[in-house]
Design a protein around this motif. Structure first.
Motif, PDB file in Angstrom:
ATOM      1  N   THR A  23      86.552  25.698  80.387  1.00 37.64           N
ATOM      2  CA  THR A  23      87.845  25.367  80.977  1.00 37.64           C
ATOM      3  C   THR A  23      88.940  25.931  81.697  1.00 37.64           C
ATOM      4  O   THR A  23      89.769  26.693  81.764  1.00 37.64           O
ATOM      5  CB  THR A  23      88.832  25.645  78.770  1.00 37.64           C
ATOM      6  OG1 THR A  23      87.962  27.000  79.159  1.00 37.64           O
ATOM      7  CG2 THR A  23      88.149  24.876  78.337  1.00 37.64           C
ATOM      8  N   GLY A  63      90.992  12.575  85.626  1.00 35.23           N
ATOM      9  CA  GLY A  63      89.906  12.987  84.790  1.00 35.23           C
ATOM     10  C   GLY A  63      89.171  13.754  86.267  1.00 35.23           C
ATOM     11  O   GLY A  63      89.676  13.565  87.239  1.00 35.23           O
ATOM     12  N   TYR A  76      82.426  20.759  72.368  1.00 33.22           N
ATOM     13  CA  TYR A  76      83.297  20.030  73.534  1.00 33.22           C
ATOM     14  C   TYR A  76      83.636  18.944  73.057  1.00 33.22           C
ATOM     15  O   TYR A  76      83.332  18.347  71.959  1.00 33.22           O
ATOM     16  CB  TYR A  76      82.058  19.830  74.443  1.00 33.22           C
ATOM     17  CG  TYR A  76      82.538  19.334  75.789  1.00 33.22           C
ATOM     18  CD1 TYR A  76      83.247  20.318  76.973  1.00 33.22           C
ATOM     19  CD2 TYR A  76      83.395  17.556  76.337  1.00 33.22           C
ATOM     20  CE1 TYR A  76      84.002  19.980  77.888  1.00 33.22           C
ATOM     21  CE2 TYR A  76      83.497  17.713  77.325  1.00 33.22           C
ATOM     22  CZ  TYR A  76      84.615  19.158  78.732  1.00 33.22           C
ATOM     23  OH  TYR A  76      84.857  18.092  79.483  1.00 33.22           O
ATOM     24  N   GLU A  77      85.268  18.265  72.979  1.00 31.39           N
ATOM     25  CA  GLU A  77      85.745  17.578  72.864  1.00 31.39           C
ATOM     26  C   GLU A  77      84.923  16.218  73.064  1.00 31.39           C
ATOM     27  O   GLU A  77      84.587  15.604  74.179  1.00 31.39           O
ATOM     28  CB  GLU A  77      87.035  17.137  73.848  1.00 31.39           C
ATOM     29  CG  GLU A  77      87.713  18.296  73.362  1.00 31.39           C
ATOM     30  CD  GLU A  77      87.744  19.925  74.335  1.00 31.39           C
ATOM     31  OE1 GLU A  77      86.913  19.049  74.784  1.00 31.39           O
ATOM     32  OE2 GLU A  77      88.255  20.938  73.707  1.00 31.39           O
ATOM     33  N   GLY A  86      86.568  13.106  72.499  1.00 34.53           N
ATOM     34  CA  GLY A  86      87.092  12.307  74.168  1.00 34.53           C
ATOM     35  C   GLY A  86      87.040  12.174  75.350  1.00 34.53           C
ATOM     36  O   GLY A  86      86.844  11.266  76.134  1.00 34.53           O
ATOM     37  N   LYS A  87      86.054  13.575  75.840  1.00 36.63           N
ATOM     38  CA  LYS A  87      85.525  13.889  77.010  1.00 36.63           C
ATOM     39  C   LYS A  87      84.325  14.005  77.061  1.00 36.63           C
ATOM     40  O   LYS A  87      84.289  13.897  78.734  1.00 36.63           O
ATOM     41  CB  LYS A  87      87.038  15.541  77.734  1.00 36.63           C
ATOM     42  CG  LYS A  87      88.434  15.338  77.543  1.00 36.63           C
ATOM     43  CD  LYS A  87      89.229  16.889  78.106  1.00 36.63           C
ATOM     44  CE  LYS A  87      90.397  17.067  77.632  1.00 36.63           C
ATOM     45  NZ  LYS A  87      90.829  17.602  77.627  1.00 36.63           N
ATOM     46  N   LEU A  88      84.083  14.123  76.121  1.00 38.83           N
ATOM     47  CA  LEU A  88      82.153  14.012  76.799  1.00 38.83           C
ATOM     48  C   LEU A  88      81.164  13.157  77.487  1.00 38.83           C
ATOM     49  O   LEU A  88      80.675  13.053  78.461  1.00 38.83           O
ATOM     50  CB  LEU A  88      81.470  14.024  74.948  1.00 38.83           C
ATOM     51  CG  LEU A  88      79.747  14.327  75.792  1.00 38.83           C
ATOM     52  CD1 LEU A  88      79.795  16.074  75.599  1.00 38.83           C
ATOM     53  CD2 LEU A  88      79.357  13.850  74.565  1.00 38.83           C
ATOM     54  N   GLU A 100      83.280  11.731  80.398  1.00 38.27           N
ATOM     55  CA  GLU A 100      83.094  12.138  81.628  1.00 38.27           C
ATOM     56  C   GLU A 100      82.537  12.635  81.766  1.00 38.27           C
ATOM     57  O   GLU A 100      81.645  13.149  82.931  1.00 38.27           O
ATOM     58  CB  GLU A 100      84.380  12.546  81.732  1.00 38.27           C
ATOM     59  CG  GLU A 100      85.489  11.900  81.919  1.00 38.27           C
ATOM     60  CD  GLU A 100      86.756  12.278  82.049  1.00 38.27           C
ATOM     61  OE1 GLU A 100      87.335  12.769  81.462  1.00 38.27           O
ATOM     62  OE2 GLU A 100      88.150  11.387  82.482  1.00 38.27           O
ATOM     63  N   LEU A 101      81.666  13.788  81.121  1.00 36.28           N
ATOM     64  CA  LEU A 101      80.836  14.902  81.880  1.00 36.28           C
ATOM     65  C   LEU A 101      79.521  14.561  81.431  1.00 36.28           C
ATOM     66  O   LEU A 101      78.731  15.224  82.829  1.00 36.28           O
ATOM     67  CB  LEU A 101      81.022  16.729  80.145  1.00 36.28           C
ATOM     68  CG  LEU A 101      80.636  17.164  80.285  1.00 36.28           C
ATOM     69  CD1 LEU A 101      81.321  18.327  82.257  1.00 36.28           C
ATOM     70  CD2 LEU A 101      80.233  18.790  79.661  1.00 36.28           C
ATOM     71  N   ALA A 113      84.183  21.868  84.003  1.00 36.91           N
ATOM     72  CA  ALA A 113      84.896  21.455  82.338  1.00 36.91           C
ATOM     73  C   ALA A 113      84.586  22.321  80.808  1.00 36.91           C
ATOM     74  O   ALA A 113      85.231  22.648  80.553  1.00 36.91           O
ATOM     75  CB  ALA A 113      84.140  20.117  82.194  1.00 36.91           C
TER      76      ALA A 113
END
Length: 183
Positions: free
Chosen positions: A26, A2, A158-159, A161-163, A165-166, A23
């Protein structure tokens, strides 16, 4: 790996801003280059974009007093100029909201549906984002927002599942990114 791992869990502001920009966009090279330009020589970047900062009520003294705020706003402006986020007033009109969110690069590239009929015209941006969160849940996408400490929303898909980390990257910079319902 990540983006937080990539940057060694660093809270270094410059790397964090670049990572957030990558992020959300992309890994758009134009966006990354513009953010890197800003964080490398913020004073020169501010001078080159004085009119844009002026429209936000930011003057050269602001650059001297709070360079981190200037960089955060620059990040938002760069992402918006390149079609990755849209800034909407809290009292936005429904038609404008649908048009701007629908035209974001992330909305189009993910083929996320958006239909005027889904929304209560008397609602507000936060309510409309909740509707999109429900409609886009099967695609694993939500409407996220960058907090710029104003009465407007800086929105982007935004995804889910990745939020996290952001959000952590923003938190390391003492800033906030989250699902719109929580900003």
């Amino acid at each position: 790996m990540g983006f937080i791992d990539f940057f060694g869990n660093s809270s270094d502001e410059k790397k964090g801003l670049v990572a957030i920009g990558k992020a959300i966009s992309t890994d758009d090279k134009v966006v990354t280059a513009e953010i890197e330009k800003c964080v490398t020589d913020t004073e020169a970047y501010f001078e080159e974009n004085a009119e844009r900062f002026g429209e936000r009520g930011m003057e050269p003294e602001d650059m001297e007093e709070d360079v981190e705020e200037v960089r955060w706003i620059a990040l938002v402006d760069i992402l918006e100029a390149n079609g990755y986020v849209c800034e909407r007033d809290w009292k936005d009109e429904l038609e404008d909201f649908v048009q701007f969110v629908g035209n974001l690069k992330g909305t189009k590239s993910r083929e996320l549906p958006i239909d005027l009929e889904w929304f209560d015209e008397d609602g507000d941006v936060a309510e409309w984002c909740k509707v999109l969160d429900e409609k886009w849940a099967d695609k694993g996408v939500c409407v996220a927002a960058i907090d710029i400490e104003s009465d407007s929303y800086v929105l982007f898909p935004y995804e889910v599942g990745k939020l996290g980390e952001l959000c952590e990257l923003a938190e390391a910079l003492e800033r906030r990114i989250d699902m719109t319902a929580y900003v």
